[in-house]
Design a protein around this motif. Structure first.
Motif, PDB file in Angstrom:
ATOM      1  N   VAL A 192      22.599   5.785  31.547  1.00 15.11           N
ATOM      2  CA  VAL A 192      23.698   6.475  32.496  1.00 15.11           C
ATOM      3  C   VAL A 192      24.357   7.582  31.674  1.00 15.11           C
ATOM      4  CG1 VAL A 192      25.436   6.527  33.788  1.00 15.11           C
ATOM      5  CG2 VAL A 192      24.022   4.611  33.228  1.00 15.11           C
ATOM      6  N   PHE A 193      24.489   7.569  29.885  1.00 13.60           N
ATOM      7  CA  PHE A 193      24.574   8.948  29.652  1.00 13.60           C
ATOM      8  C   PHE A 193      23.557   9.496  29.581  1.00 13.60           C
ATOM      9  CE2 PHE A 193      25.839  11.454  26.047  1.00 13.60           C
ATOM     10  CZ  PHE A 193      26.573  11.587  25.948  1.00 13.60           C
ATOM     11  N   ALA A 194      23.055   9.530  29.294  1.00 17.70           N
ATOM     12  CA  ALA A 194      21.628  10.261  29.129  1.00 17.70           C
ATOM     13  C   ALA A 194      20.923  10.848  30.662  1.00 17.70           C
ATOM     14  CB  ALA A 194      20.282   9.270  29.058  1.00 17.70           C
ATOM     15  N   ARG A 195      21.108   9.967  31.499  1.00 17.54           N
ATOM     16  CA  ARG A 195      20.784  10.989  33.000  1.00 17.54           C
ATOM     17  C   ARG A 195      21.850  12.135  32.819  1.00 17.54           C
ATOM     18  NH1 ARG A 195      22.982   9.930  37.612  1.00 17.54           N
ATOM     19  NH2 ARG A 195      23.280   7.561  36.982  1.00 17.54           N
ATOM     20  N   LEU A 196      22.891  11.853  33.383  1.00 14.20           N
ATOM     21  CA  LEU A 196      24.250  12.910  33.277  1.00 14.20           C
ATOM     22  C   LEU A 196      23.641  13.602  32.622  1.00 14.20           C
ATOM     23  CD1 LEU A 196      27.379  10.494  34.316  1.00 14.20           C
ATOM     24  CD2 LEU A 196      25.947  11.876  35.591  1.00 14.20           C
ATOM     25  N   TRP A 197      23.698  13.753  31.134  1.00  7.49           N
ATOM     26  CA  TRP A 197      23.536  14.743  30.171  1.00  7.49           C
ATOM     27  C   TRP A 197      22.465  15.698  30.725  1.00  7.49           C
ATOM     28  CZ3 TRP A 197      26.868  15.746  26.403  1.00  7.49           C
ATOM     29  CH2 TRP A 197      26.213  17.403  25.527  1.00  7.49           C
ATOM     30  N   ALA A 198      21.733  15.255  30.983  1.00 11.33           N
ATOM     31  CA  ALA A 198      20.333  16.029  31.916  1.00 11.33           C
ATOM     32  C   ALA A 198      20.635  16.116  32.969  1.00 11.33           C
ATOM     33  CB  ALA A 198      19.020  15.325  31.600  1.00 11.33           C
ATOM     34  N   THR A 199      21.928  16.636  33.768  1.00 12.49           N
ATOM     35  CA  THR A 199      22.521  17.124  34.927  1.00 12.49           C
ATOM     36  C   THR A 199      23.094  18.278  34.958  1.00 12.49           C
ATOM     37  OG1 THR A 199      21.969  15.236  35.792  1.00 12.49           O
ATOM     38  CG2 THR A 199      23.569  16.449  36.983  1.00 12.49           C
ATOM     39  N   GLU A 200      22.901  19.124  35.835  1.00 10.05           N
ATOM     40  CA  GLU A 200      23.546  20.428  35.333  1.00 10.05           C
ATOM     41  C   GLU A 200      25.119  19.949  35.973  1.00 10.05           C
ATOM     42  OE1 GLU A 200      23.000  23.233  34.028  1.00 10.05           O
ATOM     43  OE2 GLU A 200      21.263  23.024  33.249  1.00 10.05           O
ATOM     44  N   THR A 201      25.938  20.389  35.260  1.00  7.94           N
ATOM     45  CA  THR A 201      27.436  20.213  35.702  1.00  7.94           C
ATOM     46  C   THR A 201      28.323  20.868  34.405  1.00  7.94           C
ATOM     47  OG1 THR A 201      27.662  18.334  33.532  1.00  7.94           O
ATOM     48  CG2 THR A 201      27.111  17.015  35.190  1.00  7.94           C
ATOM     49  N   GLU A 202      29.253  21.367  35.417  1.00  8.35           N
ATOM     50  CA  GLU A 202      30.483  22.158  34.971  1.00  8.35           C
ATOM     51  C   GLU A 202      32.033  21.317  34.253  1.00  8.35           C
ATOM     52  OE1 GLU A 202      32.055  23.912  38.641  1.00  8.35           O
ATOM     53  OE2 GLU A 202      29.835  25.310  39.014  1.00  8.35           O
ATOM     54  N   SER A 203      32.571  21.805  33.981  1.00  5.37           N
ATOM     55  CA  SER A 203      33.324  21.619  33.016  1.00  5.37           C
ATOM     56  C   SER A 203      34.503  20.938  33.794  1.00  5.37           C
ATOM     57  CB  SER A 203      34.395  22.437  32.145  1.00  5.37           C
ATOM     58  OG  SER A 203      35.701  21.831  31.494  1.00  5.37           O
ATOM     59  N   ALA A 204      34.727  19.329  33.607  1.00  6.67           N
ATOM     60  CA  ALA A 204      35.429  18.067  34.702  1.00  6.67           C
ATOM     61  C   ALA A 204      36.941  19.497  34.594  1.00  6.67           C
ATOM     62  CB  ALA A 204      36.063  17.326  33.962  1.00  6.67           C
ATOM     63  N   GLN A 205      37.733  19.934  36.033  1.00  4.97           N
ATOM     64  CA  GLN A 205      38.843  19.819  36.127  1.00  4.97           C
ATOM     65  C   GLN A 205      39.245  18.848  36.746  1.00  4.97           C
ATOM     66  OE1 GLN A 205      40.222  23.148  36.112  1.00  4.97           O
ATOM     67  NE2 GLN A 205      38.297  23.128  34.884  1.00  4.97           N
ATOM     68  N   HIS A 206      40.256  18.449  35.648  1.00  2.00           N
ATOM     69  CA  HIS A 206      41.159  16.930  36.034  1.00  2.00           C
ATOM     70  C   HIS A 206      42.374  17.394  36.850  1.00  2.00           C
ATOM     71  CE1 HIS A 206      38.375  15.264  32.707  1.00  2.00           C
ATOM     72  NE2 HIS A 206      38.889  15.715  32.447  1.00  2.00           N
ATOM     73  N   THR A 207      42.844  16.284  37.872  1.00  2.00           N
ATOM     74  CA  THR A 207      43.955  16.271  38.707  1.00  2.00           C
ATOM     75  C   THR A 207      44.065  14.610  38.839  1.00  2.00           C
ATOM     76  OG1 THR A 207      42.553  15.807  40.870  1.00  2.00           O
ATOM     77  CG2 THR A 207      42.486  17.914  39.658  1.00  2.00           C
ATOM     78  N   THR A 208      45.044  14.876  39.211  1.00  2.00           N
ATOM     79  CA  THR A 208      46.169  13.293  39.048  1.00  2.00           C
ATOM     80  C   THR A 208      44.940  12.439  40.100  1.00  2.00           C
ATOM     81  OG1 THR A 208      47.919  13.991  39.657  1.00  2.00           O
ATOM     82  CG2 THR A 208      47.941  12.164  40.070  1.00  2.00           C
ATOM     83  N   ASP A 209      44.854  11.554  39.609  1.00  2.00           N
ATOM     84  CA  ASP A 209      43.622  10.700  40.260  1.00  2.00           C
ATOM     85  C   ASP A 209      44.933   8.856  39.708  1.00  2.00           C
ATOM     86  OD1 ASP A 209      41.907   8.379  41.184  1.00  2.00           O
ATOM     87  OD2 ASP A 209      40.153   8.566  39.540  1.00  2.00           O
ATOM     88  N   ARG A 210      44.413   8.245  40.916  1.00  2.00           N
ATOM     89  CA  ARG A 210      45.108   6.714  40.894  1.00  2.00           C
ATOM     90  C   ARG A 210      44.422   5.927  40.409  1.00  2.00           C
ATOM     91  NH1 ARG A 210      49.499   6.025  44.084  1.00  2.00           N
ATOM     92  NH2 ARG A 210      49.042   3.968  44.455  1.00  2.00           N
ATOM     93  N   LYS A 211      45.188   4.949  39.616  1.00  2.00           N
ATOM     94  CA  LYS A 211      43.851   3.933  38.797  1.00  2.00           C
ATOM     95  C   LYS A 211      44.553   2.418  38.519  1.00  2.00           C
ATOM     96  CE  LYS A 211      41.697   7.294  35.358  1.00  2.00           C
ATOM     97  NZ  LYS A 211      41.257   7.727  34.512  1.00  2.00           N
ATOM     98  N   THR A 212      43.784   1.400  38.741  1.00  2.01           N
ATOM     99  CA  THR A 212      44.198   0.135  38.938  1.00  2.01           C
ATOM    100  C   THR A 212      43.943  -0.101  37.717  1.00  2.01           C
ATOM    101  OG1 THR A 212      43.842   0.274  40.938  1.00  2.01           O
ATOM    102  CG2 THR A 212      43.767  -2.001  39.388  1.00  2.01           C
ATOM    103  N   ILE A 213      44.342  -0.958  36.805  1.00  2.00           N
ATOM    104  CA  ILE A 213      44.998  -1.158  35.580  1.00  2.00           C
ATOM    105  C   ILE A 213      43.889  -2.564  35.960  1.00  2.00           C
ATOM    106  CG2 ILE A 213      45.439  -1.202  32.791  1.00  2.00           C
ATOM    107  CD1 ILE A 213      44.953   1.582  34.307  1.00  2.00           C
TER     108      ILE A 213
END
Length: 287
Positions: A209-230
């Protein structure tokens, strides 16, 4: 470059005595004999045993690793100049420019310590957790129970082999892509950082999964508020707002978990705060 064995211990004692407990997130209790941190408090903050801190202060432990010195520097809330002095007193080279910094400025630590009602963790540019408060440990498990290598969010996310206990509302795929984008950005800004290069290489070799994502053109993440279930093993699911605050000039990410006042999830955080029930450290999957 060598200095006296007692020099390192003297610096630890002096800077421990200087740091106010409240600035490190400890309550000011009556009957304290000194205004600074107790030895056991420093050990707790640095993730070390009290006996080892004692031996360092007494000069009986004479070869602390760079990892230990870095943890002590953060726990003592040292400036960059003081941090470098501590490294040199241990006969170690201070961290070099052009590499991912693990230094957490004292002001950031004081701010985070005063927000102790909420889980807060501070991550470096390569998503390694370098500072956390007691509520973070109560919610997600005590990171000091694991080797530093497993305090890296990307390594845990892509190679731990266990179910991740945090479920983002915007989806796991988007979350994974944002972490890879951040690592790509860090690798472009810190090309001489051997530890970061080794992390990326390990992940590319061990995670499809990481190797595939690393090979994909991506822009730097713009982190915004996210709701997460812990998924907490004792309290159950807790739905929280997760914010990622960027610390300008320090290249750090302060991750906070909060809940609206009066909500059932805020009540669960209150229960964790009052009882101090820690999340069980069953595996290295809790960041």
């Amino acid at each position: 470059m060598a200095t006296s064995r007692s020099g390192f211990g003297a610096l630890l004692r002096a800077w421990r005595d200087r740091l106010a407990p409240a600035d490190a997130g400890f309550p000011a209790t009556p009957g304290r004999r000194a205004p600074g941190l107790r030895r056991e408090e420093l050990a707790q903050l640095a993730g070390l045993s009290v006996d080892y801190v004692l031996r360092l202060e007494q000069g009986r432990a004479t070869h602390p690793s760079a990892q230990v010195v870095g943890a002590l520097a953060r726990a003592l809330q040292l400036s960059r100049t003081e941090r470098d002095q501590l490294y040199r007193s241990a006969s170690l080279l201070p961290p070099q420019d052009g590499t991912v910094s693990t230094h957490v400025p004292p002001g950031v630590q004081r701010l985070a310590a005063r927000l102790g009602d909420f889980p807060i963790g501070v991550f470096t540019a390569d998503w390694t957790l370098v500072w956390w408060n007691s509520m973070w440990s109560a919610l997600l498990g005590d990171p000091s129970a694991f080797p530093v290598i497993w305090r890296n969010l990307a390594r845990v996310l892509f190679t731990s082999g266990v179910a991740f206990p945090v479920r983002p509302e915007r989806g796991q795929d988007a979350f994974e892509a944002s972490i890879v984008a951040d690592l790509k950005d860090a690798a472009s800004r810190y090309p001489a950082d051997a530890r970061l290069a080794r992390l990326v290489q390990d992940l590319r070799e061990t995670s499809d999964v990481f190797a595939r994502l690393w090979a994909t053109e991506t822009e730097s993440a713009q982190h915004t508020t996210d709701r997460k279930t812990i998924r907490h093993p004792e309290i159950g699911d807790i739905l929280l707002d997760c914010d990622v605050l960027i610390v300008p000039g320090a290249d750090l990410r302060m991750v906070t978990y909060t809940a609206a006042a009066g909500s059932s999830d805020a009540g669960k955080l209150d229960l964790l705060r009052v009882t101090g029930i820690p999340a069980a450290n069953h595996s290295h999957d809790r960041l």
